[in-house]
Design an enzyme around this catalytic site. Structure first.
Site, short mmCIF file in Angstrom:
data_model
loop_
_atom_site.label_atom_id
_atom_site.label_comp_id
_atom_site.label_asym_id
_atom_site.label_seq_id
_atom_site.Cartn_x
_atom_site.Cartn_y
_atom_site.Cartn_z
N LYS A 202 7.23 48.24 -66.11
CA LYS A 202 7.38 46.91 -66.42
C LYS A 202 6.15 46.38 -66.58
CE LYS A 202 9.12 42.49 -64.88
NZ LYS A 202 10.01 41.67 -63.99
N LYS A 256 10.18 47.88 -69.92
CA LYS A 256 10.40 46.74 -70.44
C LYS A 256 8.89 46.15 -70.33
CE LYS A 256 11.78 42.75 -67.90
NZ LYS A 256 11.72 42.02 -66.64
C1 PBG Z 1 11.62 38.87 -62.83
C2 PBG Z 1 12.14 39.43 -64.22
C3 PBG Z 1 11.83 39.01 -65.37
C4 PBG Z 1 12.56 39.60 -66.54
C5 PBG Z 1 13.69 40.06 -65.64
N1 PBG Z 1 13.42 39.99 -64.33
C6 PBG Z 1 10.83 38.01 -65.68
C7 PBG Z 1 9.51 38.34 -65.31
O1 PBG Z 1 8.97 39.35 -64.69
O2 PBG Z 1 8.53 37.24 -65.15
C8 PBG Z 1 12.46 39.47 -67.99
C9 PBG Z 1 13.67 39.48 -68.48
C10 PBG Z 1 13.08 38.76 -69.95
O3 PBG Z 1 12.16 38.31 -70.31
O4 PBG Z 1 14.24 38.83 -70.53
N2 PBG Z 1 11.67 39.63 -61.95
#
Ligand code: PBG
Length: 335
Positions: A202, A256
């Protein structure tokens, strides 16, 4: 590599592309509704569907409406939904107590959804940001995001989620050591079959902006998430995090964002040979939605193409806000 291929004109690559039936026959990948996880946003209340400005076409649902829309998705063949709460501002605190409240929005929704549609998989995020008055995925002290103190809360949060009936837990917080402790605690409490789909690769990304608006955390967030999410210049570091999460007990891993990180999808699926997912995140959705709205893209073609790229890059499945619409396209064979 291709020295066995005949020279032109004995070889004509276009013979294999000449008609739809031969293209279908030799396609190396296929997409189906089985590949899709649908992320859905929730709000408190009854009988409400609230549009999200930043994500045109995506809504927040009250639990009764969630049941309706999830039933339709299930009928279309969608196997799993991921639930995200917009927590009321008065329940957000610096210690994030609401994250492990069995009566919080996602836990209530999970219990009801499991009762109504037992065969629909439910995934919940393990992270503190929807519950944190400071908007971060972990506890904050001064300008630091605390790792080990955050783990103690994630353990409680994940157990309550499993108790509510969540099938898949998705640690998305990027704290060190979380998968190990979550897994140990699940085993200790006899949740032997709860799956962990770790957000292992991520990245700290500008593509999450609309999601933060959707869960109402953008206003709270001070600073950025660079001290815990990955640097987008790095891929070795992402591979290391995947290796660690698998060793700690993750069943599946995720990349991600999705489309700009297809190189990681390929590397991870080649290297680890475990179920690998990509999250086509909110900013990617917003770009596509704007392009479609402005007539730059043909909707059907662009949706199918973007999903297909993940399969080509080695992913088993995709989380996408377009899952419901893609499921409709696929089941109507309408493309
Ligand atoms: C938070 C989380 C995020 C997303 C999924 N879980 C955002 C972040 O890390 O700030 C992002 C999903 C998206 O942008 O569609 N833990």
């Amino acid at each position: 590599m291709f020295n066995y291929v005949a020279d032109f004109p004995n070889h004509r690559g276009r013979r294999l592309r000449n008609n739809f039936w031969i293209r279908d026959l030799v396609a190396e990948n296929n997409i189906s509704v089985n590949d899709l996880i649908w992320p859905i946003f929730l709000i408190e209340g009854k009988d409400k569907i609230e549009p999200i400005n930043e994500l045109p076409g995506v809504n927040r649902y009250t639990i009764d409406k969630l049941i309706e829309i999830a039933s339709e998705a299930f009928e279309l063949g969608i196997k799993c939904v991921a639930l995200f709460p917009r927590t009321p501002a008065n329940l957000k605190t610096q210690n994030c107590e609401e994250s492990y409240n069995p009566e919080n929005l996602v836990n209530k929704a999970t219990r009801l959804l499991k009762k109504k549609i037992p065969d629909l998989g439910i995934m919940l995020d393990v992270a503190l940001d929807p519950y944190n008055s400071l908007g971060h995925d972990g506890l904050v002290k001064g300008d630091k995001i605390l790792n080990d103190e955050t783990l103690e809360i994630l353990i409680k949060q994940s157990l309550v989620q499993a108790e509510s009936g969540a099938d898949i837990l998705g640690p998305s917080d990027m704290m060190d050591g979380r998968v190990k402790l979550i897994r140990e605690n699940l085993e200790k409490n006899n949740f032997k079959n709860t799956l962990i789909l770790s957000y292992s690769a991520k990245f700290s990304s500008g593509f999450y902006g609309p999601f933060r608006a959707a869960i109402g955390s953008s206003g709270n967030l001070k600073g950025d998430k660079k001290s815990y999410q990955l640097n987008y210049l790095n891929s070795n570091e992402a591979l290391k995090d995947v290796a660690l999460d698998l060793k700690e007990g993750a069943d599946m891993v995720m990349v991600k964002p999705g489309m700009p990180y297809l190189d990681l999808c390929r590397q991870i699926s080649d290297t680890f040979k475990v179920p690998t997912f990509a999250y086509q995140v909110s900013g990617e959705y917003a770009m596509l939605a704007q392009g479609i709205k402005n007539g730059i893209f043909d909707k059907k073609n662009i949706l199918i193409e973007t999903i297909s790229c993940f399969k080509r890059a080695g992913c088993n499945g995709i989380l996408t806000y377009y899952a419901y619409e893609i499921a409709k396209l696929l089941t109507n064979k309408d493309f």
